[in-house]
Design a protein around this motif. Structure first.
Motif, PDB file in Angstrom:
ATOM      1  N   VAL A 369       0.841  -1.197   0.000  1.00 22.21           N
ATOM      2  CA  VAL A 369       0.000   0.000   0.000  1.00 22.21           C
ATOM      3  C   VAL A 369       0.876   1.247   0.000  1.00 22.21           C
ATOM      4  O   VAL A 369       1.885   1.308   0.713  1.00 22.21           O
ATOM      5  N   ASP A 371      -0.301   5.318   0.299  1.00 19.51           N
ATOM      6  CA  ASP A 371      -1.439   6.221   0.413  1.00 19.51           C
ATOM      7  C   ASP A 371      -0.990   7.638   0.051  1.00 19.51           C
ATOM      8  O   ASP A 371      -0.239   8.270   0.797  1.00 19.51           O
ATOM      9  N   GLU A 372      -1.461   8.142  -1.071  1.00 20.35           N
ATOM     10  CA  GLU A 372      -1.045   9.458  -1.532  1.00 20.35           C
ATOM     11  C   GLU A 372      -1.553  10.564  -0.612  1.00 20.35           C
ATOM     12  O   GLU A 372      -0.941  11.635  -0.522  1.00 20.35           O
ATOM     13  N   THR A 374      -1.864  10.468   2.776  1.00 24.47           N
ATOM     14  CA  THR A 374      -1.113  10.557   4.041  1.00 24.47           C
ATOM     15  C   THR A 374       0.398  10.545   3.845  1.00 24.47           C
ATOM     16  O   THR A 374       1.144  10.939   4.736  1.00 24.47           O
ATOM     17  N   GLY A 415      -2.757  -1.997  -2.669  1.00 24.61           N
ATOM     18  CA  GLY A 415      -3.834  -1.220  -2.074  1.00 24.61           C
ATOM     19  C   GLY A 415      -4.836  -2.034  -1.291  1.00 24.61           C
ATOM     20  O   GLY A 415      -5.854  -1.487  -0.849  1.00 24.61           O
ATOM     21  N   ARG A 417      -6.851  -3.566   1.525  1.00 21.04           N
ATOM     22  CA  ARG A 417      -7.114  -3.249   2.929  1.00 21.04           C
ATOM     23  C   ARG A 417      -7.669  -4.502   3.600  1.00 21.04           C
ATOM     24  O   ARG A 417      -8.649  -5.077   3.126  1.00 21.04           O
TER      25      ARG A 417
END
Length: 464
Positions: A369, A371-372, A374, A415, A417
């Motif tokens: 993952v 995360d753009e 955060t 990605g 989760r």
């Protein structure tokens, strides 16, 4: 049989061969970087390696609590195996069958990638691409083995990828009724590989700071970049990537993300030539079995058997191990299992025992993952298949950080989760129940002739 107690802990036998490294210097103060990697195991080091190779101008900082390879990267069974870290059905539900087939082929290619890149970097880690043998020792195991091979055909694996073999074709395991062979596996000396990687990334100009525990990971906030907080200072970067696998539970807010599952190993003294002649293990194949409470083994470069399995699988509250020490009852269980499978090795002393933790997600599927929003990223949850998967993760995280759309960034674990584990005491009770059922199922299947219903109940408890 040796009467003195074998070495226990001190990280692993692999580090007893190389010598425990003196940790490098800690972070000397606050730093700005382009990428900060938390954890100097295979995932973190491969990520730094591929990023620096792709973009030499990047400022990359790696932070490690102990020393590079202290965790699972320096304690594992030495299997570079191209096996899917999760269930095909789970990945297919979200991305379809074709994506799962691509994922499987990418993992097979990762075995070769580890071997070739280690050679390019001048890392001598006893890497031999010898394949893997899986043995069945009773009728229930044999039925599962045949069913697994047949099912693999429907997922695009051919006879060249996985085939049934005759008992003893590669390794003479006592009581073996049948076996399967895949070429997509290599033997490695884990500590040599991880220390070689650490030296390689330093030579590329990556800053690696050891004895630097990360106490918190902070997302981007306004104009502030993502941050890794340590007692020695804070590293700020557009991207902070957590690569801590079984140690992830120690981070605030991550206590239930990945279960730190314990696995234990023993290694014998070198076997005499007559024992090897009886066993017939002439190559560098890796060995596993079809038991629910499974084992894994390798013939080491210096003629020992390294033999692993589940001992005390989980500590209450996701507590971590204490430097690899293993309870004596676990050592005794592994010794009996080894002697049962290889009677010719029964009189060979055990030289060393150790343990380590691996990361297990609630759905047993690995993830990568970035995360753009955060600026935080992570990869892991390899469920024991981390040596090759960590290499794939490093290349995938490289492409994600660089913003490049590639075949790797569309694989079904990117990605993903995953559902969190239950709170205590449900988590501890569930793991104890699961492995207790698996142990009882293995015992019943010695005479049952089919897979025990207890194993199916354990599967339901585990969520696999």
């Amino acid at each position: 049989m040796r009467t003195t107690t074998p070495a226990n802990g001190s990280v692993s036998h692999w580090f007893s061969e190389t010598g425990l490294p003196a940790p490098g210097p800690p972070l000397p103060g606050g730093r700005d970087a382009d990428v900060c990697v938390v954890g100097a195991g295979y995932t973190g080091l491969w990520t730094a390696y591929y990023l620096k190779r792709a973009r030499p101008e990047l400022r990359i900082v790696v932070l490690e609590k102990e020393f590079a390879g202290y965790g699972a990267s320096g304690r594992n069974g030495g299997w570079v195996v191209g096996e899917l870290p999760g269930t095909r059905a789970a990945f297919a539900r979200t991305h379809g069958r074709e994506a799962v087939v691509r994922f499987q082929h990418a993992l097979h290619a990762s075995v070769t990638e580890v071997v070739t890149e280690a050679a390019k970097a001048g890392i001598d880690a006893d890497l031999v691409h010898g394949g893997q043998v899986t043995v069945a020792r009773n009728a229930a195991q044999l039925a599962r083995l045949r069913a697994d091979v047949e099912a693999s055909r429907s997922w695009g694996l051919t006879e060249d990828d996985l085939r049934l073999t005759e008992p003893g074709e590669h390794i003479a395991v006592a009581g073996g009724l049948g076996a399967a062979f895949t070429p997509h596996c290599a033997r490695v000396q884990p500590a040599r590989l991880v220390r070689g990687l650490a030296a390689a990334v330093r030579a590329l100009g990556v800053e690696v700071y050891e004895r630097t525990p990360v106490t918190d990971l902070l997302p981007r906030a306004g104009a502030a970049e993502a941050r890794a907080v340590t007692p020695h200072g804070t590293v700020s970067a557009p991207w902070v990537i957590r690569c801590t696998e079984g140690f992830t539970a120690a981070f605030p807010g991550s206590h239930r993300d990945w279960l730190p599952m314990n696995s234990s190993m023993i290694v014998t003294e070198p076997l005499p030539d007559d024992a090897w002649a009886d066993i017939g293990w002439r190559g560098a194949e890796l060995l596993g079995d079809m038991a629910h409470y499974y084992m894994y083994a390798q013939r080491t470069a210096d003629g020992r058997i390294a033999f692993g399995g589940r001992g005390r699988p989980y500590r209450f509250g996701s507590r971590l191990d204490d430097g690899g020490r293993t309870p004596q009852w676990t050592v005794d269980v592994l010794r009996r299992m080894l002697a049962d499978m290889f009677p010719a090795a029964r009189g060979v002393p055990v030289a060393h025992a150790w343990s380590g933790v691996l990361g297990v997600p609630r759905d047993w599927c690995a993830t990568a993952v970035l995360d753009e929003g955060t600026g935080l990223g992570y990869a892991g949850g390899y469920t024991g298949h981390g040596v090759a998967t960590a290499n794939l993760a490093g290349r995938t995280l490289r492409d994600l950080v660089l913003g490049e759309a590639t075949d790797l960034t569309t694989l079904p674990w990117v990605g993903r989760r995953v559902r969190r584990w239950e709170p205590e005491p449900l988590r501890w009770l569930g793991v104890q129940l699961m492995y207790g059922l698996y142990r009882r199922a293995d015992a019943r299947e010695e005479t049952l002739g089919r897979t025990s219903k207890l194993a199916r109940l354990a599967d339901a408890v585990s969520g696999r």
